[in-house]
Scaffold this motif. Sequence first.
Motif, PDB file in Angstrom:
ATOM      1  N   ARG A 180       0.846  -1.200   0.000  1.00 35.85           N
ATOM      2  CA  ARG A 180       0.000   0.000   0.000  1.00 35.85           C
ATOM      3  C   ARG A 180       0.872   1.237   0.000  1.00 35.85           C
ATOM      4  O   ARG A 180       1.891   1.288   0.684  1.00 35.85           O
ATOM      5  CB  ARG A 180      -0.888   0.022   1.234  1.00 35.85           C
ATOM      6  CG  ARG A 180      -1.935  -1.051   1.222  1.00 35.85           C
ATOM      7  CD  ARG A 180      -3.179  -0.515   1.905  1.00 35.85           C
ATOM      8  NE  ARG A 180      -4.222  -1.493   1.912  1.00 35.85           N
ATOM      9  CZ  ARG A 180      -5.228  -1.496   1.043  1.00 35.85           C
ATOM     10  NH1 ARG A 180      -5.300  -0.580   0.123  1.00 35.85           N
ATOM     11  NH2 ARG A 180      -6.154  -2.412   1.114  1.00 35.85           N
ATOM     12  N   GLU A 181       0.442   2.225  -0.772  1.00 32.24           N
ATOM     13  CA  GLU A 181       1.163   3.491  -0.779  1.00 32.24           C
ATOM     14  C   GLU A 181       0.718   4.327   0.406  1.00 32.24           C
ATOM     15  O   GLU A 181      -0.367   4.150   0.948  1.00 32.24           O
ATOM     16  CB  GLU A 181       0.877   4.234  -2.094  1.00 32.24           C
ATOM     17  CG  GLU A 181       1.417   3.493  -3.304  1.00 32.24           C
ATOM     18  CD  GLU A 181       1.095   4.214  -4.595  1.00 32.24           C
ATOM     19  OE1 GLU A 181       0.697   5.388  -4.532  1.00 32.24           O
ATOM     20  OE2 GLU A 181       1.247   3.607  -5.654  1.00 32.24           O
ATOM     21  N   GLU A 182       1.544   5.284   0.804  1.00 32.77           N
ATOM     22  CA  GLU A 182       1.262   6.099   1.984  1.00 32.77           C
ATOM     23  C   GLU A 182      -0.054   6.861   1.872  1.00 32.77           C
ATOM     24  O   GLU A 182      -0.826   6.911   2.790  1.00 32.77           O
ATOM     25  CB  GLU A 182       2.414   7.089   2.217  1.00 32.77           C
ATOM     26  CG  GLU A 182       3.681   6.425   2.690  1.00 32.77           C
ATOM     27  CD  GLU A 182       3.527   5.767   4.034  1.00 32.77           C
ATOM     28  OE1 GLU A 182       2.827   6.328   4.901  1.00 32.77           O
ATOM     29  OE2 GLU A 182       4.085   4.676   4.228  1.00 32.77           O
ATOM     30  N   GLY A 183      -0.315   7.488   0.732  1.00 28.08           N
ATOM     31  CA  GLY A 183      -1.503   8.315   0.580  1.00 28.08           C
ATOM     32  C   GLY A 183      -2.732   7.554   0.127  1.00 28.08           C
ATOM     33  O   GLY A 183      -3.786   8.128  -0.062  1.00 28.08           O
ATOM     34  N   GLU A 184      -2.612   6.267  -0.052  1.00 25.41           N
ATOM     35  CA  GLU A 184      -3.721   5.480  -0.569  1.00 25.41           C
ATOM     36  C   GLU A 184      -4.799   5.297   0.490  1.00 25.41           C
ATOM     37  O   GLU A 184      -4.520   4.987   1.644  1.00 25.41           O
ATOM     38  CB  GLU A 184      -3.206   4.114  -1.014  1.00 25.41           C
ATOM     39  CG  GLU A 184      -4.242   3.295  -1.734  1.00 25.41           C
ATOM     40  CD  GLU A 184      -3.648   2.003  -2.264  1.00 25.41           C
ATOM     41  OE1 GLU A 184      -4.434   1.076  -2.492  1.00 25.41           O
ATOM     42  OE2 GLU A 184      -2.433   1.927  -2.427  1.00 25.41           O
ATOM     43  N   GLU A 185      -6.037   5.517   0.089  1.00 28.62           N
ATOM     44  CA  GLU A 185      -7.149   5.384   1.018  1.00 28.62           C
ATOM     45  C   GLU A 185      -7.578   3.926   1.112  1.00 28.62           C
ATOM     46  O   GLU A 185      -7.509   3.177   0.158  1.00 28.62           O
ATOM     47  CB  GLU A 185      -8.335   6.215   0.530  1.00 28.62           C
ATOM     48  CG  GLU A 185      -8.092   7.696   0.541  1.00 28.62           C
ATOM     49  CD  GLU A 185      -9.322   8.455   0.070  1.00 28.62           C
ATOM     50  OE1 GLU A 185     -10.416   7.867   0.038  1.00 28.62           O
ATOM     51  OE2 GLU A 185      -9.180   9.625  -0.263  1.00 28.62           O
ATOM     52  N   LYS A 186      -8.040   3.539   2.286  1.00 28.28           N
ATOM     53  CA  LYS A 186      -8.584   2.209   2.484  1.00 28.28           C
ATOM     54  C   LYS A 186     -10.102   2.282   2.367  1.00 28.28           C
ATOM     55  O   LYS A 186     -10.712   3.281   2.701  1.00 28.28           O
ATOM     56  CB  LYS A 186      -8.213   1.673   3.855  1.00 28.28           C
ATOM     57  CG  LYS A 186      -6.740   1.428   4.029  1.00 28.28           C
ATOM     58  CD  LYS A 186      -6.474   0.847   5.399  1.00 28.28           C
ATOM     59  CE  LYS A 186      -5.008   0.601   5.581  1.00 28.28           C
ATOM     60  NZ  LYS A 186      -4.720   0.037   6.893  1.00 28.28           N
ATOM     61  N   ASN A 187     -10.704   1.214   1.897  1.00 32.74           N
ATOM     62  CA  ASN A 187     -12.163   1.143   1.857  1.00 32.74           C
ATOM     63  C   ASN A 187     -12.660   0.749   3.233  1.00 32.74           C
ATOM     64  O   ASN A 187     -12.218  -0.228   3.819  1.00 32.74           O
ATOM     65  CB  ASN A 187     -12.621   0.116   0.828  1.00 32.74           C
ATOM     66  CG  ASN A 187     -12.294   0.541  -0.567  1.00 32.74           C
ATOM     67  OD1 ASN A 187     -12.172   1.725  -0.836  1.00 32.74           O
ATOM     68  ND2 ASN A 187     -12.150  -0.414  -1.470  1.00 32.74           N
ATOM     69  N   ILE A 188     -13.585   1.524   3.756  1.00 30.22           N
ATOM     70  CA  ILE A 188     -14.147   1.269   5.072  1.00 30.22           C
ATOM     71  C   ILE A 188     -15.658   1.165   4.920  1.00 30.22           C
ATOM     72  O   ILE A 188     -16.286   1.996   4.277  1.00 30.22           O
ATOM     73  CB  ILE A 188     -13.788   2.400   6.065  1.00 30.22           C
ATOM     74  CG1 ILE A 188     -12.272   2.490   6.218  1.00 30.22           C
ATOM     75  CG2 ILE A 188     -14.464   2.165   7.396  1.00 30.22           C
ATOM     76  CD1 ILE A 188     -11.827   3.668   7.047  1.00 30.22           C
ATOM     77  N   LEU A 189     -16.222   0.139   5.511  1.00 27.44           N
ATOM     78  CA  LEU A 189     -17.661  -0.062   5.450  1.00 27.44           C
ATOM     79  C   LEU A 189     -18.274   0.420   6.760  1.00 27.44           C
ATOM     80  O   LEU A 189     -17.870  -0.004   7.843  1.00 27.44           O
ATOM     81  CB  LEU A 189     -17.991  -1.543   5.254  1.00 27.44           C
ATOM     82  CG  LEU A 189     -19.465  -1.902   5.234  1.00 27.44           C
ATOM     83  CD1 LEU A 189     -20.154  -1.256   4.049  1.00 27.44           C
ATOM     84  CD2 LEU A 189     -19.632  -3.393   5.212  1.00 27.44           C
ATOM     85  N   VAL A 190     -19.236   1.326   6.644  1.00 26.51           N
ATOM     86  CA  VAL A 190     -19.920   1.863   7.811  1.00 26.51           C
ATOM     87  C   VAL A 190     -21.408   1.590   7.625  1.00 26.51           C
ATOM     88  O   VAL A 190     -21.962   1.796   6.562  1.00 26.51           O
ATOM     89  CB  VAL A 190     -19.678   3.386   7.948  1.00 26.51           C
ATOM     90  CG1 VAL A 190     -20.428   3.950   9.125  1.00 26.51           C
ATOM     91  CG2 VAL A 190     -18.207   3.677   8.066  1.00 26.51           C
ATOM     92  N   THR A 191     -22.057   1.129   8.691  1.00 26.81           N
ATOM     93  CA  THR A 191     -23.497   0.886   8.627  1.00 26.81           C
ATOM     94  C   THR A 191     -24.207   1.780   9.628  1.00 26.81           C
ATOM     95  O   THR A 191     -23.641   2.174  10.644  1.00 26.81           O
ATOM     96  CB  THR A 191     -23.825  -0.580   8.950  1.00 26.81           C
ATOM     97  OG1 THR A 191     -23.379  -0.874  10.254  1.00 26.81           O
ATOM     98  CG2 THR A 191     -23.188  -1.514   7.952  1.00 26.81           C
TER      99      THR A 191
END
Length: 109
Positions: free
Chosen positions: A88-99
């Motif tokens: 993963r690159e430093e600035g790369e966003e992760k996908n987060i699931l919120v309900t």
Amino acid sequence: MDEFQRSWLLAQLGPDTDPADLERRFFRLRSARAVALEVLGERRAKLLGDPLKVTVDGVVTMDLQENLRGIERQIDGVRQASAPDDPREEGEEKNILVTSTMVPSRRYR
């Protein structure tokens, strides 16, 4: 090789691919993308080793040129897709699931 890498490889290469062969290749290459590209490269080389078009007059015509193009498109897709073991690159966003729960703003009688 963990379960995510194995399932990604099977999704890229098809469910009939031998998992033990994938394990051996991964042990040698240390990258899921490299394993997928090696397997697809071998499939491409096998197609190129045989005639792509065979015609028996009045009986049958067999054309494998589209199969070759399909494998080449698949190789390009593997090169562009993100593999499960890519760093993963430093600035790369992760996908987060919120309900959350939705409720009406007014109560009904």
